[in-house]
Write a protein that holds these residues in place. Structure first.
Motif, PDB file in Angstrom:
ATOM      1  N   GLY A   7      -8.108  19.678  -5.219  1.00  0.00           N
ATOM      2  CA  GLY A   7      -7.412  20.268  -6.360  1.00  0.00           C
ATOM      3  C   GLY A   7      -5.971  20.611  -6.026  1.00  0.00           C
ATOM      4  O   GLY A   7      -5.154  20.814  -6.910  1.00  0.00           O
ATOM      5  N   GLY A   8      -5.664  20.637  -4.729  1.00  0.00           N
ATOM      6  CA  GLY A   8      -4.292  20.872  -4.279  1.00  0.00           C
ATOM      7  C   GLY A   8      -3.559  19.551  -4.069  1.00  0.00           C
ATOM      8  O   GLY A   8      -3.874  18.544  -4.705  1.00  0.00           O
ATOM      9  N   THR A   9      -2.607  19.552  -3.132  1.00  0.00           N
ATOM     10  CA  THR A   9      -1.760  18.365  -2.968  1.00  0.00           C
ATOM     11  C   THR A   9      -2.096  17.565  -1.707  1.00  0.00           C
ATOM     12  O   THR A   9      -1.351  16.658  -1.341  1.00  0.00           O
ATOM     13  CB  THR A   9      -0.278  18.780  -2.880  1.00  0.00           C
ATOM     14  N   GLY A  10      -3.225  17.876  -1.035  1.00  0.00           N
ATOM     15  CA  GLY A  10      -3.521  17.270   0.255  1.00  0.00           C
ATOM     16  C   GLY A  10      -3.645  15.767   0.267  1.00  0.00           C
ATOM     17  O   GLY A  10      -3.403  15.124   1.283  1.00  0.00           O
ATOM     18  N   GLU A  11      -4.003  15.174  -0.882  1.00  0.00           N
ATOM     19  CA  GLU A  11      -4.163  13.717  -0.882  1.00  0.00           C
ATOM     20  C   GLU A  11      -2.872  12.997  -1.275  1.00  0.00           C
ATOM     21  O   GLU A  11      -2.855  11.765  -1.352  1.00  0.00           O
ATOM     22  CB  GLU A  11      -5.341  13.298  -1.762  1.00  0.00           C
ATOM     23  N   ALA A  12      -1.811  13.762  -1.511  1.00  0.00           N
ATOM     24  CA  ALA A  12      -0.504  13.161  -1.802  1.00  0.00           C
ATOM     25  C   ALA A  12       0.437  13.436  -0.626  1.00  0.00           C
ATOM     26  O   ALA A  12       0.207  14.349   0.167  1.00  0.00           O
ATOM     27  CB  ALA A  12       0.072  13.753  -3.081  1.00  0.00           C
ATOM     28  N   LYS A  13       1.487  12.624  -0.516  1.00  0.00           N
ATOM     29  CA  LYS A  13       2.438  12.820   0.575  1.00  0.00           C
ATOM     30  C   LYS A  13       3.595  13.671   0.051  1.00  0.00           C
ATOM     31  O   LYS A  13       4.728  13.216  -0.078  1.00  0.00           O
ATOM     32  CB  LYS A  13       2.924  11.465   1.106  1.00  0.00           C
ATOM     33  N   THR A  14       3.271  14.925  -0.285  1.00  0.00           N
ATOM     34  CA  THR A  14       4.287  15.852  -0.774  1.00  0.00           C
ATOM     35  C   THR A  14       4.906  16.588   0.403  1.00  0.00           C
ATOM     36  O   THR A  14       4.243  16.847   1.406  1.00  0.00           O
ATOM     37  CB  THR A  14       3.669  16.913  -1.712  1.00  0.00           C
ATOM     38  N   GLU A  42       6.481  -0.858  -8.639  1.00  0.00           N
ATOM     39  CA  GLU A  42       6.146  -1.078  -7.223  1.00  0.00           C
ATOM     40  C   GLU A  42       6.853  -2.312  -6.652  1.00  0.00           C
ATOM     41  O   GLU A  42       7.156  -2.361  -5.457  1.00  0.00           O
ATOM     42  CB  GLU A  42       4.627  -1.118  -7.043  1.00  0.00           C
ATOM     43  N   ASN A  43       7.144  -3.269  -7.504  1.00  0.00           N
ATOM     44  CA  ASN A  43       7.931  -4.416  -7.026  1.00  0.00           C
ATOM     45  C   ASN A  43       9.354  -4.002  -6.662  1.00  0.00           C
ATOM     46  O   ASN A  43       9.941  -4.543  -5.722  1.00  0.00           O
ATOM     47  CB  ASN A  43       7.975  -5.517  -8.095  1.00  0.00           C
ATOM     48  N   ASP A  44       9.889  -3.044  -7.401  1.00  0.00           N
ATOM     49  CA  ASP A  44      11.232  -2.546  -7.084  1.00  0.00           C
ATOM     50  C   ASP A  44      11.239  -1.821  -5.733  1.00  0.00           C
ATOM     51  O   ASP A  44      12.185  -1.936  -4.958  1.00  0.00           O
ATOM     52  CB  ASP A  44      11.739  -1.598  -8.173  1.00  0.00           C
ATOM     53  N   ILE A  45      10.174  -1.056  -5.474  1.00  0.00           N
ATOM     54  CA  ILE A  45      10.085  -0.359  -4.183  1.00  0.00           C
ATOM     55  C   ILE A  45      10.103  -1.387  -3.053  1.00  0.00           C
ATOM     56  O   ILE A  45      10.855  -1.259  -2.082  1.00  0.00           O
ATOM     57  CB  ILE A  45       8.796   0.489  -4.101  1.00  0.00           C
ATOM     58  N   LEU A  46       9.280  -2.425  -3.196  1.00  0.00           N
ATOM     59  CA  LEU A  46       9.200  -3.456  -2.156  1.00  0.00           C
ATOM     60  C   LEU A  46      10.521  -4.198  -2.002  1.00  0.00           C
ATOM     61  O   LEU A  46      10.959  -4.488  -0.886  1.00  0.00           O
ATOM     62  CB  LEU A  46       8.073  -4.444  -2.479  1.00  0.00           C
ATOM     63  N   LEU A  61       3.071   5.815  -2.828  1.00  0.00           N
ATOM     64  CA  LEU A  61       4.259   6.547  -3.281  1.00  0.00           C
ATOM     65  C   LEU A  61       4.114   6.925  -4.755  1.00  0.00           C
ATOM     66  O   LEU A  61       4.386   8.068  -5.147  1.00  0.00           O
ATOM     67  CB  LEU A  61       5.518   5.705  -3.054  1.00  0.00           C
ATOM     68  N   ASN A  62       3.642   5.990  -5.561  1.00  0.00           N
ATOM     69  CA  ASN A  62       3.464   6.307  -6.980  1.00  0.00           C
ATOM     70  C   ASN A  62       2.350   7.328  -7.211  1.00  0.00           C
ATOM     71  O   ASN A  62       2.443   8.158  -8.122  1.00  0.00           O
ATOM     72  CB  ASN A  62       3.215   5.029  -7.780  1.00  0.00           C
ATOM     73  N   ASN A  63       1.308   7.294  -6.385  1.00  0.00           N
ATOM     74  CA  ASN A  63       0.270   8.333  -6.495  1.00  0.00           C
ATOM     75  C   ASN A  63       0.844   9.713  -6.179  1.00  0.00           C
ATOM     76  O   ASN A  63       0.510  10.699  -6.836  1.00  0.00           O
ATOM     77  CB  ASN A  63      -0.895   8.040  -5.534  1.00  0.00           C
ATOM     78  N   GLU A  89       0.838  -1.212   0.000  1.00  0.00           N
ATOM     79  CA  GLU A  89       0.000   0.000   0.000  1.00  0.00           C
ATOM     80  C   GLU A  89       0.870   1.259   0.000  1.00  0.00           C
ATOM     81  O   GLU A  89       0.526   2.265  -0.618  1.00  0.00           O
ATOM     82  CB  GLU A  89      -0.932   0.010   1.225  1.00  0.00           C
ATOM     83  N   ASN A  90       1.986   1.193   0.700  1.00  0.00           N
ATOM     84  CA  ASN A  90       2.911   2.335   0.673  1.00  0.00           C
ATOM     85  C   ASN A  90       3.493   2.520  -0.725  1.00  0.00           C
ATOM     86  O   ASN A  90       3.662   3.649  -1.194  1.00  0.00           O
ATOM     87  CB  ASN A  90       4.050   2.139   1.671  1.00  0.00           C
TER      88      ASN A  90
END
Lengths: 354, 354
Positions: free
Chosen positions: B188-195, B107-111, B93-95, B88-89
């Motif tokens: 519309g901003g960045t609140g749903e991303a981990k920026t 995502e397999n590389d991240i894991l 991360l890709n989102n 899920e992380n």
């Protein structure tokens, strides 16, 4: 301040004016001052431009606690070195600090640091028309700590780079996308400060705009999605029915120094300038009735950017038949003339680095 | 991936479990993978933990183009090393990459990168209750270029650090400030991303909360200033009249993995869970009528944080007499039990690093 100096062992070759883009080159030296919660700001120094080693857990690399400013040094035809209203940048830098819990600096120290560095690097200031030495003061939070908390240590850094026109095409009317999906900022957020995160937040819409053949984005407000706010990273003006209108500083708009200067110039030239909420509907209505006369963006990087066309919900709207309007031209010529010392400075805006 | 390895000449001493705070310590190694627009992601490597030299004009230091993730590795009583829903992380991360114009990873590389690094550093995983090895994957934009434009180069980095409780006080009900001045994010901003910029934007309100004796901020939406969104850097839940309610993912809220897991656990335990808009007025009305039963935050760092008191417009509102409620306790015990391997994992959430 007692600024220490470390001489560089090797200086870079200076580029020709023709080779200048925007933001690609940096000079031989940089200014650095450190902050520690126990000592305050300390150890101001000018050192050779070189990489900064940062611990991988450094605050700014995770939580974006950092702000910046941008201004330019110009070489006048009679050889003087001129800054444009640098005290306004110093004041805004401290406002940005306040919004992001960064300890403020003495504004005289900011000016002294800029002045000393520009004086040292004055041979880097290009003299061709449209060129200048871009000055980038910035602050980064440097605590090596992964908790979400204001850092207890910071670096204030100033770097310089010779620049040509911001747009490779020079001063040409640009086509902009009226963005109705992404939002830059909202009142209560960081939109009125020059925080690094504001710029990352803008990239996705900018990317979308470019794919649609536009050069910049015209941001709408995040609440009603109808009032215009900024264009790209510039403030925006519209001339409608003889009046020049710019969005009022509502809490989500950066208070631009070129914006402020443009308003003062317009008033002096007898134009009514209205600072107020301006909806995209009002602009499109003006377009329909033939009263949308001009539009332009204002900012340090590009100074004045004429807007020749709007793209909104799939439809195109030409402004002034895509040509540069007389007010836009007047502002560009007057501002760049004063900034570069080619025109007299009746406002006392320029600051000579002696 | 073919991950290269550079051995460290000197290993740090491992701390005792009692000395662990949050985010202060890092381990001996880190994972790094580079990106170049021409080559894609390349050169995955595990190298000794050490400072990263960044050119002063590096994109991330000016425009905040960077994102991160956070997860934990636990040592189970029988000695296994467990991750909690790491896929899920990787997805999130890709989102976050997508929202900030950062090229996505496999995502397999991240894991694989997380797994390899944790396996190498497994002796750093503490085993006392409430302790874990915090894993921080992050991406920074590394172009040395001052134009506002997506970088053409990036670094994907993973660092690790042993952690104890997020709050020095352990799991105690916290007092939170309902923030009606500053705004974290808007649709519309960045609140749903981990920026990274989201976190810098939160510091000022957090500072204000601390000055008012609160541990965290309860964010209200940026449009109506009435609907609750998140608490600090956690998602938030309220139990009102027997029902558990959490704000729906409206575009300005981070889709938390602990949030999602809590909802699944609650459903399994027979609680109705409502994902919907929840106004502060509804919460205060429930307080008044005696139906505000519990409240808690959910997040990777603190897992579950009971909320014991709200401060809103100068008035205090106790929740469950300031005590930890039964649903909050159940979630904390169950989640930390599954995460640490002390309870059976019926959901298949844990991922063993062998």
């Amino acid at each position: 301040m007692n600024i220490s100096f470390t001489k560089s062992g090797r200086l870079k070759p200076k580029p020709s004016s023709e080779a200048l883009g925007f933001g690609k080159l940096t000079t031989d030296y940089m200014f650095i001052m450190d902050y520690d919660a126990g000592r305050g700001w300390y150890d101001p120094k000018i050192v050779p431009y070189s990489p900064i080693p940062l611990d991988p857990s450094t605050c700014v690399l995770h939580y974006g606690q950092g702000i910046f400013e941008g201004l330019k040094a110009y070489r006048s035809p009679d050889g003087r070195v001129l800054l444009f209203r640098p005290e306004e940048n110093a004041r805004r830098l401290n406002n940005s600090c306040d919004r992001t819990c960064i300890p403020p600096l003495d504004e005289n120290d900011i000016l002294e640091a800029i002045t000393e560095l520009v004086r040292l690097e004055k041979d880097w200031i290009p003299s061709a028309e449209g060129t200048s030495l871009y000055i980038r003061p910035f602050i980064i939070a440097t605590d090596p700590f992964l908790g979400v908390h204001p850092s207890r240590t910071y670096m204030f850094i100033i770097i310089l780079g010779p620049v040509g026109n911001y747009y490779p095409t020079g001063i040409n009317p640009i086509k902009i996308l009226v963005e109705d999906e992404y939002v830059r900022a909202v009142a209560g957020g960081t939109g009125e400060a020059k925080t690094m995160g504001n710029y990352a937040a803008s990239l996705k819409a900018q990317d979308k705009a470019e794919k649609l053949g536009c050069i910049q984005v015209l941001w709408l407000d995040g609440i009603h999605r109808k009032y215009v706010e900024e264009v790209g990273s510039m403030n925006v003006f519209f001339k409608i029915g003889g009046k020049v209108i710019t969005p009022a500083l509502s809490g989500s708009i950066l208070p631009g120094i070129t914006r402020m200067s443009s308003m003062e110039l317009l008033k002096k030239h007898g134009y009514g300038v209205e600072e107020r909420a301006l909806s995209i509907d009002e602009i499109l209505h003006a377009h329909k009735t033939g009263t949308l006369e001009e539009s332009f963006g204002t900012g340090t990087a590009a100074v004045i950017s004429p807007i020749g066309e709007l793209l909104y919900k799939g439809s195109n709207y030409m402004v002034n038949n895509g040509a540069i309007g007389p007010v836009t031209s007047m502002l560009y010529d007057t501002l760049t003339g004063i900034q570069s010392g080619r025109l007299p400075d009746e406002f006392g805006w320029t600051f000579e680095v002696k």
